[in-house]
Design a protein around this motif. Structure first.
Motif, mmCIF file in Angstrom:
data_model
loop_
_atom_site.group_PDB
_atom_site.id
_atom_site.type_symbol
_atom_site.label_atom_id
_atom_site.label_comp_id
_atom_site.label_asym_id
_atom_site.label_seq_id
_atom_site.Cartn_x
_atom_site.Cartn_y
_atom_site.Cartn_z
ATOM 1 N N UNK A 1 -11.377 -3.330 6.803
ATOM 2 C CA UNK A 1 -10.794 -2.653 5.617
ATOM 3 C C UNK A 1 -9.315 -2.474 5.884
ATOM 4 N N UNK A 2 -8.484 -2.813 4.902
ATOM 5 C CA UNK A 2 -7.038 -2.737 5.116
ATOM 6 C C UNK A 2 -6.613 -1.335 5.503
ATOM 7 N N UNK A 3 -5.864 -1.211 6.569
ATOM 8 C CA UNK A 3 -5.447 0.095 7.073
ATOM 9 C C UNK A 3 -3.958 0.081 7.394
ATOM 10 N N UNK A 4 -3.202 -0.572 6.551
ATOM 11 C CA UNK A 4 -1.760 -0.613 6.765
ATOM 12 C C UNK A 4 -1.298 -2.033 7.037
ATOM 13 N N UNK B 1 -3.963 -8.397 -0.147
ATOM 14 C CA UNK B 1 -3.020 -7.327 0.161
ATOM 15 C C UNK B 1 -1.626 -7.886 0.416
#
Lengths: 145, 442, 345
Positions: C110-113, C239
């Motif tokens: 999951x994208x976290x930055x 993203x």
């Protein structure tokens, strides 16, 4: 005394009309980043059909609107979309609903639907409170002086 | 004024006089305090899953402002565990009255450090670092540990509860608003005290108060030590009307005005930072040491030490000019500080309702899994939701703010000669209430 | 004095209890042997708390996953193990068992930055058994394609080509047009040039030939692959590359716009600061995607774009997944359904 209580209840609960606006469809794009929503303050009219596009720009965020049980969650790169009808007037806070770091509990924005009557009721009550304070002391002249 | 003396009931008197009920409560709060420090240090770094964050900043801080102060004045101070270890050493025992043989140099607190100036400063400091302290369990624990050690160290050097009296920021907060609270400790019969030359009550008082001279509840911690040592049973614990310490004849000091203003500014800034929709402001308050944080601190200090005091100074000056007898400005500032008490108390209650009602759902899960290690002691570990502000809570906030305005206007009138003279202070209260109103429900 | 002693004991016992609860709890949880507690943190905060996990073939690994900051995910590259969500302060238990010795990659899903893709760790599985078969040499290496060289389409259609319209010309196309190898090793522009050169197609307009190319490309993409490609793109690529493929994803905002002439065949490894990065190319610009072959795209995905900030996905995606993503990518340049032919833009 009773008069003032009555008046304050009146100010609090008297049904005041909201200025009527023709409801329209709105598309609102909200960008969520740690720890803010942009825009953080949104103004719409009662009856509007609002489609929210939640775009997250860093980590997973959520959007949960007080009083409306409307919730969205968005990953970066995956815009979340949802629609609700603004049936209730007033000011509602929206909050991030996915833990996103230390300040997550304070990641808050506000949605104003129509005119914020509570604020005006509050101001009227404030004037009433001052008047009540003055009257209450005039009735009972300073006993302890 | 009507008073209800609790000590007239033999059962209540027995409860107050015996050291055991209070001691047991303090022993429990001490254990809770130690546990809070440990869970802050050892537990989950995620604040919502750490007992230290949830219990200090949601459960306790809320209860203090919604229950202890408005219904019991400084009643929290009477069961606060922080001075317990120091007093154990000072008095040579837990159940001993003051004056026994214990450790400590017993020096007097330096004169120039007296008053609530440092408490107000401490409260400001908490505010400046608030965004970090409020969200980091480790820092919360370190602050609590520091306070515990500082209180112990000071009690070994100075006499009585020096930390509580002059340094504890919560003591300053509680003391200020206890003046509006409905509990007071006073002597029953002045003549009995006048005839009693030993002043055992003063000797026993950890707060350095002489009950006969008590005019305000600000500095009385309701510890009941005087009641226990009084040979003539001459100490009363009264339930009284709210706001009894606020009136035309009570004496007030300049530091109370400062403390009151700092509390008002903190309520404003905390509402803006924690409840407002301005993300930049939150990030600035959190990024300690960054240029944005210095800007935030500057604005905070400007509000607390510049704008609000300026407005208050103007109001007090105008009120002074509008009176028939002019006193010097210093006296006038101290005198009108009473207006700030109900105003600030109600503002803090409204802020707390806005803040805590939303987050209260975290309390039981934090009991179920205090350290955030995945325990499930009472089966409620995963029940915390997002929380939301209900229209009931919003209306309640408005009502509370209005009670504050009504109350402070009343106090302003009562301590002024004429309504005209009270007008500047009423205007000040109105302005502040408007700002709070806008921040909380606007 | 008896009471005083009792009071002291009460204080001491209560404080000991307060100290004891966390200590005993900590001690007990230590005994949950064979369970590995894995903390996920944003790369800026330290990434995975354990970067290398040792395992034996056939022996289950018990993992206790938790996050210290934001939502993360746990997935094992090129495996069937479903991706798990890791929520801050909460625990997710899982058990992994590997049948084949070798090196596996676990990663945050999951994208976290901006540095999300750096959250990768290794599971080293030792023991008896057939090792994971080595991958066949990727096509871009066989063909010797320099995937870092700038590639732009020699020709582009006047309007977006449509596979739906192209189906009309399917019967006229030569046999080689549908060969897998032709598809894999040629860019759409190359195939267009070759078809355009065929005299038997001279009756078709330039745009007709483009429609035919779009149809050919569609023949190599099953609906399932497109669907899987779309999901993979959304969770892993969008993203940065943008949800509409424009190269305007949320993570690359503020980066300079991509320009082929800036594209270095670089060996410069970019820094976590993002210095020197440019935004990804715009897939909706026909010059971009119509100029690259599936083989080149595969190479980019497997190896990443050195110096561009594009992560390497070789240890994460299976080759089916990569082909699915590639099929999906071309939909940014081709319409799949029949489109009415309007004025070209």
């Amino acid at each position: 005394m009773l008069l003032f209580i009555g008046m304050s209840l009146l100010i609090f609960f008297a049904p005041l009309p909201q200025p009527v606006q023709i409801p329209k469809d709105r598309l609102i794009r909200i960008e969520a980043s740690s720890f803010q929503f942009i825009p953080g303050e949104i103004q719409i009219n009662p009856g509007d059909r609002v489609t929210v596009e939640l775009v997250s720009t860093d980590v997973v965020h959520g959007f949960s609107l007080d009083g409306y049980s409307f919730e969205l969650k968005a990953d970066p790169g995956q815009t979340a979309t949802g629609t609700f009808t603004a049936g209730k007037a007033g000011v509602f806070r929206f909050r991030c609903s996915v833990a996103c770091g230390n300040l997550h509990p304070f990641m808050i924005g506000k949605l104003q639907v129509g005119v914020n009557l509570l604020l005006f009721r509050g101001i009227a009550l404030g004037l009433l409170a001052i008047a009540a304070a003055l009257v209450s002391l005039r009735k009972a002249p300073r006993r302890r002086m | 004024m009507t008073r209800l003396d609790l000590t007239r009931s033999p059962r209540a008197l027995a409860l107050l006089r015996s050291r055991w009920p209070q001691f047991l409560l303090r022993a429990i709060t001490l254990a809770g305090f130690v546990f809070t420090i440990l869970s802050g240090l050892m537990g989950s770094v995620v604040g919502s899953h750490n007992f230290a964050i949830i219990f200090v900043w949601i459960a306790w801080w809320t209860t203090l402002k919604l229950v202890f102060i408005p219904f019991g004045g400084r009643s929290w101070c009477s069961i606060c565990p922080i001075p317990l270890p120091g007093e154990w050493l000072q008095n040579g025992g837990i159940l001993q009255p003051r004056g026994g043989t214990g450790f400590g140099l017993g020096k007097r607190w330096p004169r120039f450090l007296k008053g609530s100036w440092m408490q107000a400063g401490g409260f400001l400091l908490i505010g400046l670092f608030g965004a970090m302290t409020l969200t980091s369990a480790k820092i919360t624990a370190i602050v609590l540990l520091f306070i515990l050690i500082l209180a112990l160290a000071l009690s070994l050097v100075f006499e009585r509860r020096s930390f509580c009296n002059y340094l504890c920021p919560i003591g300053g907060f509680t003391g200020l608003y206890a003046q509006a609270g409905p509990v007071e400790l006073r002597v029953k019969d002045v003549d009995i005290c006048a005839a009693h030359s030993e002043k055992t009550c003063y000797t026993a008082c950890p707060w350095g108060q002489y009950p006969l001279a008590l005019k305000s509840s600000a500095n009385c911690g309701l510890c009941m030590e005087c009641l226990r040592v009084c040979p003539s049973d001459n100490i009363a614990v009264n339930l009284r009307p709210w706001g009894s310490d606020l009136g035309p004849k009570t004496k007030h000091r300049l530091d109370e005005a400062f403390l009151g203003l700092v509390m008002l500014a903190s309520a404003l800034v905390d509402s803006a930072v924690f409840l407002g929709p301005w993300g930049q402001l939150k990030s600035a308050a959190y990024a300690i040491g960054s240029p944005a944080w210095f800007l935030f601190s500057g604005s905070f200090l400007l509000t607390a030490l510049g704008i609000l005091p300026g407005l208050y100074l103007g109001a007090a000056w105008a009120a002074n000019r509008l009176g028939t007898t002019h006193v010097n400005l210093r006296q006038s500032l101290a005198h009108y500080s009473q207006v700030l008490v109900p105003l600030g108390l109600m503002a803090w209650i409204a802020f707390t309702i806005s803040f805590a009602f939303v987050k209260f759902g975290y309390v039981l899960p934090a009991v179920s899994d205090p350290l955030g290690w995945g325990w499930n002691l009472i089966g409620l570990s995963k029940t915390a939701g997002v929380g939301e502000a209900t229209s009931f809570s919003l209306n309640l906030q408005v009502a509370i703010l209005m009670v504050g305005l009504y109350w402070s206007s009343r106090v302003a009138c009562r301590i002024s000669e004429t309504i005209r003279q009270a007008a500047p202070l009423i205007a000040f209260s109105g302005l502040f209430t408007l700002a709070m109103l806008w921040l909380l429900v606007g | 004095m008896k009471k005083e002693g009792l009071a002291r004991w009460i204080v001491i016992l209560l404080v000991l209890a307060a100290v004891g609860v966390p200590l005993v709890g900590w001690w007990l949880s230590k005994d949950l042997a064979a369970t590995l507690e894995l903390h996920a943190r944003m790369p800026e905060n330290g990434g995975w708390s354990v970067n290398t996990i040792q395992a034996k073939v056939g022996q289950p690994i018990h993992l206790r996953l938790t996050s210290d900051d934001v939502v993360h995910g746990f997935a094992v590259g090129r495996s069937d193990h479903p991706a798990l969500d890791i929520l801050p302060g909460e625990f997710t238990d899982t058990t992994l068992t590997f049948d084949q010795p070798g090196k596996y990659t676990f990663y945050c899903s999951r994208w976290c930055g901006a540095n999300h893709w750096r959250m990768r760790g290794t599971i080293e599985v030792t023991g008896e058994g057939d090792p994971i078969p080595p991958d066949p040499q990727p096509l871009f290496l066989k063909l010797g394609i320099d995937i870092d060289a700038p590639q732009t389409a020699e020709v582009t259609p006047g309007m977006t080509a449509s596979a739906g319209r192209g189906a009309l010309f399917a019967s006229q196309l030569p046999a080689y047009a549908l060969e897998k190898d032709i598809y894999l090793s040629n860019s759409p522009a190359k195939v267009w040039l070759r078809l355009r050169a065929e005299t038997f197609l001279s009756s078709l307009s330039d745009d007709d030939v483009w429609d035919a190319v779009a149809w050919i490309w569609q023949q190599h993409a099953t609906p399932e692959a497109l669907k899987s490609g779309q999901e993979l793109y959304a969770t892993n690529c969008a993203a940065c590359h943008g949800e509409s493929g424009k190269g305007d994803g949320v993570m690359v905002r503020g980066l300079p716009v991509w320009d082929p002439s800036l594209h270095t065949s670089g060996d410069v490894t970019h820094q976590p600061t993002g210095e020197g990065l440019v935004s990804p190319p715009d897939f909706t610009d026909p010059k971009v995607l119509l100029g690259v072959s599936p083989a080149l795209l595969e190479g980019k995905i497997i190896r990443g774009g050195m110096g561009t900030g594009m992560p390497y996905w070789g240890p994460i995606f299976t080759s089916e997944q990569i082909q699915a993503v590639i099929s999906y990518l071309y939909t940014f340049s081709f319409h799949s359904q029949e489109q009415p032919r309007g004025p070209s833009n």
